[in-house]
Write a protein that holds these residues in place. Structure first.
Motif, PDB file in Angstrom:
ATOM      1  N   LYS A   1       0.818  -1.220   0.000  1.00 47.21           N
ATOM      2  CA  LYS A   1       0.000   0.000   0.000  1.00 47.21           C
ATOM      3  C   LYS A   1       0.852   1.270   0.000  1.00 47.21           C
ATOM      4  CE  LYS A   1      -0.708   0.567   5.015  1.00 47.21           C
ATOM      5  NZ  LYS A   1      -1.756   0.620   6.072  1.00 47.21           N
ATOM      6  N   ASN A   2       2.137   1.130   0.292  1.00 47.95           N
ATOM      7  CA  ASN A   2       3.032   2.280   0.246  1.00 47.95           C
ATOM      8  C   ASN A   2       3.505   2.604  -1.171  1.00 47.95           C
ATOM      9  OD1 ASN A   2       3.041   2.701   3.115  1.00 47.95           O
ATOM     10  ND2 ASN A   2       4.332   0.876   3.279  1.00 47.95           N
ATOM     11  N   GLU A   3       3.181   1.720  -2.102  1.00 49.96           N
ATOM     12  CA  GLU A   3       3.444   1.966  -3.517  1.00 49.96           C
ATOM     13  C   GLU A   3       2.137   2.406  -4.174  1.00 49.96           C
ATOM     14  OE1 GLU A   3       5.101  -1.614  -5.129  1.00 49.96           O
ATOM     15  OE2 GLU A   3       6.775  -1.639  -3.711  1.00 49.96           O
ATOM     16  N   PHE A   4       2.239   3.260  -5.212  1.00 43.99           N
ATOM     17  CA  PHE A   4       1.052   3.868  -5.804  1.00 43.99           C
ATOM     18  C   PHE A   4       0.955   3.588  -7.299  1.00 43.99           C
ATOM     19  CE2 PHE A   4       1.472   6.054  -1.875  1.00 43.99           C
ATOM     20  CZ  PHE A   4       0.207   6.533  -1.541  1.00 43.99           C
ATOM     21  N   VAL A   5      -0.289   3.511  -7.758  1.00 43.08           N
ATOM     22  CA  VAL A   5      -0.611   3.475  -9.175  1.00 43.08           C
ATOM     23  C   VAL A   5      -1.560   4.633  -9.448  1.00 43.08           C
ATOM     24  CG1 VAL A   5      -1.833   2.202 -10.995  1.00 43.08           C
ATOM     25  CG2 VAL A   5      -0.267   0.994  -9.441  1.00 43.08           C
ATOM     26  N   ILE A   6      -1.286   5.385 -10.500  1.00 43.62           N
ATOM     27  CA  ILE A   6      -2.179   6.471 -10.918  1.00 43.62           C
ATOM     28  C   ILE A   6      -2.946   6.032 -12.150  1.00 43.62           C
ATOM     29  CG2 ILE A   6      -2.303   8.836 -11.809  1.00 43.62           C
ATOM     30  CD1 ILE A   6       0.204   9.460 -10.173  1.00 43.62           C
ATOM     31  N   ILE A   7      -4.255   6.179 -12.121  1.00 41.45           N
ATOM     32  CA  ILE A   7      -5.117   5.894 -13.261  1.00 41.45           C
ATOM     33  C   ILE A   7      -5.888   7.171 -13.575  1.00 41.45           C
ATOM     34  CG2 ILE A   7      -7.048   4.514 -14.135  1.00 41.45           C
ATOM     35  CD1 ILE A   7      -6.128   2.285 -12.208  1.00 41.45           C
TER      36      ILE A   7
ATOM     37  N   THR B   1     -10.098  -4.465  -3.999  1.00 41.79           N
ATOM     38  CA  THR B   1      -9.190  -5.594  -4.236  1.00 41.79           C
ATOM     39  C   THR B   1      -7.752  -5.151  -4.484  1.00 41.79           C
ATOM     40  OG1 THR B   1      -9.783  -5.519  -6.584  1.00 41.79           O
ATOM     41  CG2 THR B   1     -11.023  -7.050  -5.183  1.00 41.79           C
ATOM     42  N   ASN B   2      -7.477  -3.865  -4.427  1.00 40.64           N
ATOM     43  CA  ASN B   2      -6.157  -3.343  -4.770  1.00 40.64           C
ATOM     44  C   ASN B   2      -5.177  -3.458  -3.609  1.00 40.64           C
ATOM     45  OD1 ASN B   2      -8.138  -1.199  -3.902  1.00 40.64           O
ATOM     46  ND2 ASN B   2      -6.252  -0.023  -3.664  1.00 40.64           N
ATOM     47  N   LYS B   3      -4.072  -4.156  -3.846  1.00 38.73           N
ATOM     48  CA  LYS B   3      -3.011  -4.247  -2.839  1.00 38.73           C
ATOM     49  C   LYS B   3      -2.203  -2.958  -2.763  1.00 38.73           C
ATOM     50  CE  LYS B   3      -2.527  -9.283  -3.035  1.00 38.73           C
ATOM     51  NZ  LYS B   3      -1.605 -10.428  -3.251  1.00 38.73           N
ATOM     52  N   ARG B   4      -1.913  -2.367  -3.922  1.00 41.66           N
ATOM     53  CA  ARG B   4      -1.254  -1.065  -3.935  1.00 41.66           C
ATOM     54  C   ARG B   4      -2.304   0.040  -3.815  1.00 41.66           C
ATOM     55  NH1 ARG B   4       1.955  -4.294  -7.251  1.00 41.66           N
ATOM     56  NH2 ARG B   4       4.186  -4.202  -6.696  1.00 41.66           N
ATOM     57  N   SER B   5      -1.872   1.185  -3.373  1.00 46.09           N
ATOM     58  CA  SER B   5      -2.785   2.327  -3.269  1.00 46.09           C
ATOM     59  C   SER B   5      -3.008   2.946  -4.650  1.00 46.09           C
ATOM     60  CB  SER B   5      -2.217   3.365  -2.308  1.00 46.09           C
ATOM     61  OG  SER B   5      -2.194   2.848  -0.984  1.00 46.09           O
ATOM     62  N   LEU B   6      -4.211   3.437  -4.853  1.00 38.92           N
ATOM     63  CA  LEU B   6      -4.612   3.971  -6.150  1.00 38.92           C
ATOM     64  C   LEU B   6      -4.951   5.450  -6.050  1.00 38.92           C
ATOM     65  CD1 LEU B   6      -7.013   1.103  -7.312  1.00 38.92           C
ATOM     66  CD2 LEU B   6      -4.564   1.344  -7.779  1.00 38.92           C
TER      67      LEU B   6
END
Length: 328
Positions: free
Chosen positions: A117-123, A167-172
């Motif tokens: 969760k400390n890693e991020f994905v931007i959509i 369901t996201n393990k990484r933060s969005l």
């Protein structure tokens, strides 16, 4: 996409003069819809969001206008209704590089894995367009249904999916960018801002102009900056069949640099790319008043969204960062 003068002449030469009218049967050559126990996007909901964003009431969503303000409120309310938190103090990220009040709309869904969760994905996608322009047959509103209400609709459906199922393990981080048509100003502003926060960004994924299907292709979408990363090959691997392809036009016209993915690539040096189905042959009305809701293929759009949701879920949840920049 960011307007280039050359686009207009290419479009006039490459496209026929007849409008592409929506039908109930999609013209996709690659019908790659996936099914799941979970509920993905419904065509009716896709059409409702798209029709609002592209409506005459929003007057073409020019950055800093009263019309785009209506779209901003609509997107904020969508986040509120779906329990999505603002990433900053409010949903509105005020642009520092535009001469009128203008806002990215930014929401946040925390990852469910204690470490990832400390890693991020931007959509994201841009929700602005070019406002009122020279009239064609008495119509002076550039509605921007394909450019880029279609991409914003896709982002909204992906966002609602994760808000519901978490369901996201990484933060969005979900972003509706403003001032893309002014020179990627919204994404330039936000990329610099998040870089200054030392955000641990894994990848950025952008939806741009997905309102009508490509013609005579054996894949559903193309990816800009195709060879710069392994994102395309990984997406096809995760899907189990070819869903992402390459078109020469994306290199010829440098489309990788023409949309909101690019500032994140330059600021963070991580995979940051755009998917699209605008192939310079399938839509006559780029930056014209006839870019309207009635010409969009909502069945195709729903197929794009529902194909991308499970692929993105795999990308977001992989234990290691498998999407990487290709080293020359």
């Amino acid at each position: 996409m960011k307007k280039f003068l050359i686009f207009t002449s290419i479009l006039m030469a490459a496209c026929s003069t007849s409008k592409m009218i929506q039908s109930t049967k999609s013209t996709d050559t690659a019908d790659i819809s996936l099914t799941s126990e979970k509920g993905f996007a419904q065509e009716k909901t896709v059409a409702n969001t798209l029709s609002f964003l592209a409506s005459d009431d929003n007057e073409g969503r020019d950055t800093g206008s009263k019309g785009i303000e209506k779209a901003s409120v609509f997107l904020e309310n969508m986040m509120i209704e779906n329990g999505i938190k603002p990433y900053f103090k409010t949903y509105r990220d005020t642009l520092s590089n535009f001469n009128k009040p203008a806002y990215n709309i930014v929401g946040y869904i925390e990852g469910n894995d204690p470490k990832l969760k400390n890693e991020f994905v931007i959509i994201g996608s841009h929700y602005d367009h070019i406002g009122k322009i020279a009239a064609v047959n008495g119509d002076d509103i550039a509605n921007g249904a394909n450019d880029n209400a279609s991409g914003s609709t896709a982002t909204s459906e992906v966002m609602k999916y994760y808000a519901k199922y978490k369901t996201n393990k990484r933060s969005l981080i979900f972003v509706f960018f403003s001032a893309e048509e002014k020179g990627l100003l919204g994404s330039k502003h936000l990329a610099k801002k998040l870089k200054a926060e030392n955000l641990d960004l894994y990848f950025m994924f952008n939806f741009e102009m997905i309102g009508v299907p490509m013609l005579n292709k054996d894949f559903l979408l193309y990816l800009t900056g195709f060879g710069k990363t392994n994102m395309a090959s990984k997406m096809n691997e995760y899907n189990g069949k070819k869903v992402i392809g390459y078109i020469p036009a994306q290199t010829k016209y440098q489309l990788f640099r023409a949309s909101d993915n690019y500032p994140f690539f330059t600021e963070f040096n991580v995979p940051a790319q755009t998917v699209s189905t605008f192939d310079f042959e399938n839509f006559d009305f780029y930056h014209k008043p006839d870019d309207e809701f009635e010409l969009m293929d909502t069945k195709h759009m729903t197929n794009v969204i529902n194909t991308m949701i499970p692929i993105l879920e795999i990308m977001i949840n992989k234990p290691t960062k498998e999407i990487t920049i290709n080293v020359k």
